[in-house]
Structures are given as structure tokens and as C-alpha cells.
Design a protein around this motif. Structure first.
Motif, PDB file in Angstrom:
ATOM      1  N   GLU A 265      -4.690 -25.830 -24.585  1.00 22.32           N
ATOM      2  CA  GLU A 265      -5.285 -27.064 -23.744  1.00 22.32           C
ATOM      3  C   GLU A 265      -7.372 -27.659 -23.688  1.00 22.32           C
ATOM      4  O   GLU A 265      -6.675 -29.258 -24.348  1.00 22.32           O
ATOM      5  N   PHE A 266      -7.792 -27.044 -23.776  1.00 21.71           N
ATOM      6  CA  PHE A 266      -9.138 -28.055 -23.627  1.00 21.71           C
ATOM      7  C   PHE A 266      -9.168 -28.132 -25.511  1.00 21.71           C
ATOM      8  O   PHE A 266      -9.661 -29.519 -25.571  1.00 21.71           O
ATOM      9  N   PRO A 267      -9.082 -27.758 -25.937  1.00 23.91           N
ATOM     10  CA  PRO A 267      -9.268 -28.034 -27.508  1.00 23.91           C
ATOM     11  C   PRO A 267      -8.584 -29.420 -27.947  1.00 23.91           C
ATOM     12  O   PRO A 267      -9.033 -30.160 -28.462  1.00 23.91           O
ATOM     13  N   LEU A 268      -6.782 -29.438 -27.541  1.00 23.92           N
ATOM     14  CA  LEU A 268      -6.459 -30.765 -27.791  1.00 23.92           C
ATOM     15  C   LEU A 268      -6.579 -32.147 -26.808  1.00 23.92           C
ATOM     16  O   LEU A 268      -6.974 -32.651 -27.241  1.00 23.92           O
ATOM     17  N   ALA A 269      -7.724 -31.686 -25.769  1.00 27.99           N
ATOM     18  CA  ALA A 269      -8.175 -32.725 -24.357  1.00 27.99           C
ATOM     19  C   ALA A 269      -9.315 -33.392 -25.403  1.00 27.99           C
ATOM     20  O   ALA A 269      -9.656 -34.611 -25.339  1.00 27.99           O
ATOM     21  N   ALA A 270      -9.434 -32.032 -25.865  1.00 28.04           N
ATOM     22  CA  ALA A 270     -11.061 -32.645 -26.954  1.00 28.04           C
ATOM     23  C   ALA A 270     -11.558 -33.630 -27.949  1.00 28.04           C
ATOM     24  O   ALA A 270     -11.846 -34.789 -28.297  1.00 28.04           O
ATOM     25  N   ALA A 278      -8.311 -39.254 -23.839  1.00 24.26           N
ATOM     26  CA  ALA A 278      -8.415 -38.193 -22.486  1.00 24.26           C
ATOM     27  C   ALA A 278      -9.608 -38.357 -21.841  1.00 24.26           C
ATOM     28  O   ALA A 278     -11.186 -38.928 -22.568  1.00 24.26           O
ATOM     29  N   ASP A 279     -10.269 -38.047 -20.529  1.00 23.87           N
ATOM     30  CA  ASP A 279     -10.979 -38.208 -20.081  1.00 23.87           C
ATOM     31  C   ASP A 279     -11.029 -36.838 -19.231  1.00 23.87           C
ATOM     32  O   ASP A 279     -10.927 -35.943 -19.560  1.00 23.87           O
ATOM     33  N   LEU A 280     -11.870 -37.036 -18.424  1.00 22.92           N
ATOM     34  CA  LEU A 280     -12.823 -35.450 -18.108  1.00 22.92           C
ATOM     35  C   LEU A 280     -12.026 -35.324 -17.385  1.00 22.92           C
ATOM     36  O   LEU A 280     -11.908 -33.843 -17.087  1.00 22.92           O
ATOM     37  N   VAL A 281     -11.589 -35.378 -16.710  1.00 21.91           N
ATOM     38  CA  VAL A 281     -10.232 -35.066 -15.642  1.00 21.91           C
ATOM     39  C   VAL A 281      -8.988 -34.687 -16.706  1.00 21.91           C
ATOM     40  O   VAL A 281      -8.926 -33.421 -15.985  1.00 21.91           O
ATOM     41  N   ASP A 282      -8.843 -34.453 -17.863  1.00 21.67           N
ATOM     42  CA  ASP A 282      -7.831 -34.104 -19.063  1.00 21.67           C
ATOM     43  C   ASP A 282      -8.971 -32.869 -18.975  1.00 21.67           C
ATOM     44  O   ASP A 282      -7.350 -31.926 -19.705  1.00 21.67           O
ATOM     45  N   LEU A 283      -9.790 -32.511 -19.865  1.00 24.79           N
ATOM     46  CA  LEU A 283     -10.675 -31.729 -19.654  1.00 24.79           C
ATOM     47  C   LEU A 283     -10.705 -30.762 -19.033  1.00 24.79           C
ATOM     48  O   LEU A 283     -10.588 -29.845 -19.724  1.00 24.79           O
TER      49      LEU A 283
END
Length: 315
Positions: A265-270, A278-283
Motif C-alpha cells: 500500500e505505501f509504495p503504491l500511495a507514494a 495521493a496525499d499524506l492521508v493516503d500514505l
């Protein structure tokens, strides 16, 4: 609402206040802006043993003549439900509405909350709770999750209930089933609604257009305290109503979700964040959610229902 509608019951709005000096000025301004006829409503603000300037602010507000504000105190029991009971017992209204000091009711809140009580089968009315604008990632996370929305509690699998941040109850109903449990520190709104819906024939009505805006927690400490109380509420209601409400991640589930966030999830959101998608909330949505789940689990495990919490106050 106007006099042509014909239905203008006397309304009492009860607000418990604990250390509310920062919130009270805006709350009182929101109450002054209500479109419900001011001569048909009283606002009972109950100081629950505050240690700041709450009492002085309420004393000053009670002297103003724009709306009827009554300053009450509940210093014997440190519980918002005991404070609400103090307000209920002092009230004169046919309909008793509730909100909190850190809420901001919209101007037509009370008007829209009261209208459906023209139907005598309705005993409870729950309005919607939306977020005040928030700047921190934690506030934005809670807003995106609709953490405080009544739609969650009204869909409860055991029995629907409304949160006291935006709730109204017919006085006759409280005279029949009793008031809040004064020594309960969490879960009292669910307990009251469940007693009404399971012990009487009254119905609950959801008013999506009766809106109160609530400030989300802005720090980790505040957020964890909120979710810890959710866990306490699950435990208390589990014991009071003999229903299984204990929801908890196992250690394996917890680490699986964390690993999936780190590896997928984190790599995709990054990657999306790099192109503005995406923003910090997504991360950080998953780890914030896991912290909340952990705090709720701790609340469930550590909560101990005091014997006094079984007591139900009466008029």
C-alpha cells in the motif's frame, strides 16, 4: 419552521461542559443563530466540575437576553451522563435535545431535529455529525473515515443508536424508561437508545439534514484516548446488555496488515503522491487505523464496569 406549521413544542437543549472555555464562545454563538423560535427553547449548559473559566463564561452568557441560557453545575459525579441528567431534571421541554461543547450546530439544526416529533410514534431523533475543517493528518484521516457519522451507529448490528453529540428524545420516553446511567463513563448514548428501542414501542428517526459539526482529534494522544473509550464502551455495553461487542485484531492479523501496508500500500500511495494523485492521508491511512484498533483493544481489555454503573436515574 414558522408558526404556520403548527408544531412548535417547547424544547430543552442540554449540553455537558468540562473545561470548555476554548469551545464555549463559538458554541454559544451557534446556539444564538438557531432558527427555532427562541421563546420555545431553553439551553441548559451543565458545568461538570471544570477547572478553567467555564463557570465564569456560563454566568455571563446566562445574563444575555437573546436566548434563554441556564447555567447548571454537576460537581458530585465526574461523568457527562450525570451532567446530562442534571440538565434533564431541570428542563421544562417536551423535547430534550443533546449536543456537546465542542460541537457547532448549524443554524437550522434544532428546527430540523424537532420537526419529525409531530409523529407520536417517534421517541428518538438522531441528526448527522459532520467534521469541522481540520488541518492535521489525523483530523483529515478521521474526516475521510466519517468516524463520528451517525450512519455507523444507526447501522449497529445489535441495535441502532444515536450519539449524544446530536440527539433528541421525547420527555415522555425518559419518564418511562429512566435517564442516563450517571456513573457510566462511556457508551451511555447506546445504552439509553437501546433501552428505549427494546423496552418500548417508540421508533427512532434519522434526520440527515439536522447537522452538527464536530472537531476531530488533532494529536495522537487525543485520538488514542478517543479509541480507548470506544473500547471501554464495547466492554461496558457487553456486560450491561449481554451482547458480544468485543472486536479485536489478533497479533497475526495486526502484523499482516502492517506488512501489507509496508510492502504494497505505501509504495503504491507514494508513487501516486509523486504525480499528485495521493496525499499524506493516503500514505498513512493504514498505520493510523491500526493505532486506533490497538487503542480500542486496550480499552476493551482494561475496562472494568463499576457496580454503580448499573444504576439508572429517574425523574
Amino acid at each position: 419552521m414558522n408558526s404556520d406549521d403548527g408544531f412548535l413544542p417547547q424544547v430543552s437543549v442540554v449540553v455537558p461542559v468540562y473545561n470548555g472555555e476554548m469551545d464555549l464562545p463559538e458554541l454559544i454563538e451557534s446556539l444564538r443563530s438557531q432558527t427555532y423560535p427562541p421563546h420555545r427553547v431553553e439551553y441548559l449548559l451543565v458545568d461538570n466540575n471544570s477547572r478553567d473559566r467555564t463557570s465564569a463564561i456560563l454566568e455571563t452568557a446566562a445574563k444575555l437576553d437573546q436566548i434563554t441560557i441556564r447555567h447548571l453545575t454537576e460537581n458530585q459525579i465526574q461523568s457527562s451522563y450525570a451532567a446530562r441528567n442534571k440538565g434533564i431534571r431541570a428542563s421544562t421541554g417536551e423535547i430534550i435535545a443533546f449536543t456537546d461543547a465542542d460541537c457547532r450546530p448549524e443554524s437550522d439544526w434544532l428546527e430540523n431535529l424537532v420537526k419529525p416529533f409531530v409523529d407520536l410514534e417517534i421517541g428518538i431523533r438522531a441528526g448527522e455529525i459532520l467534521a469541522l475543517p481540520g488541518k492535521t493528518i489525523l483530523e483529515q484521516h478521521a474526516d475521510r473515515q466519517n468516524t463520528l457519522s451517525q450512519k455507523h451507529t444507526l447501522a449497529h448490528p445489535f441495535c441502532p443508536y444515536g450519539q449524544t453529540a446530536n440527539l433528541a428524545v421525547r420527555r415522555l420516553v425518559l419518564q418511562q424508561i429512566g435517564l442516563f446511567r450517571p456513573y457510566l463513563t462511556s457508551g451511555g448514548d447506546a445504552d439509553l437508545c437501546w433501552r428505549i428501542l427494546r423496552e418500548t414501542s417508540y421508533k427512532m428517526y434519522f434526520a440527515e439534514n439536522a447537522i452538527v459539526r464536530h472537531r476531530h482529534r488533532s494529536t495522537i494522544k487525543q485520538l488514542q484516548s478517543q479509541w480507548y473509550r470506544y473500547g471501554e464502551s464495547n466492554k461496558y455495553l457487553h456486560e450491561l446488555h449481554s451482547v458480544d461487542l468485543m472486536r479485536e485484531f489478533t497479533t497475526g492479523e495486526y502484523f499482516y496488515r502492517l506488512a501489507r501496508w509496508l510492502l504494497r500500500e505505501f509504495p503504491l500511495a507514494a508513487a501516486k503522491s509523486a504525480i499528485g494523485g495521493a496525499d499524506l492521508v493516503d500514505l498513512f491511512n493504514t498505520p493510523i487505523g491500526l493505532l486506533n484498533v490497538r487503542a480500542r483493544s486496550m480499552g476493551q481489555r482494561q475496562a472494568q464496569l463499576p457496580e454503580s454503573a448499573w444504576d439508572i436515574e429517574r425523574f
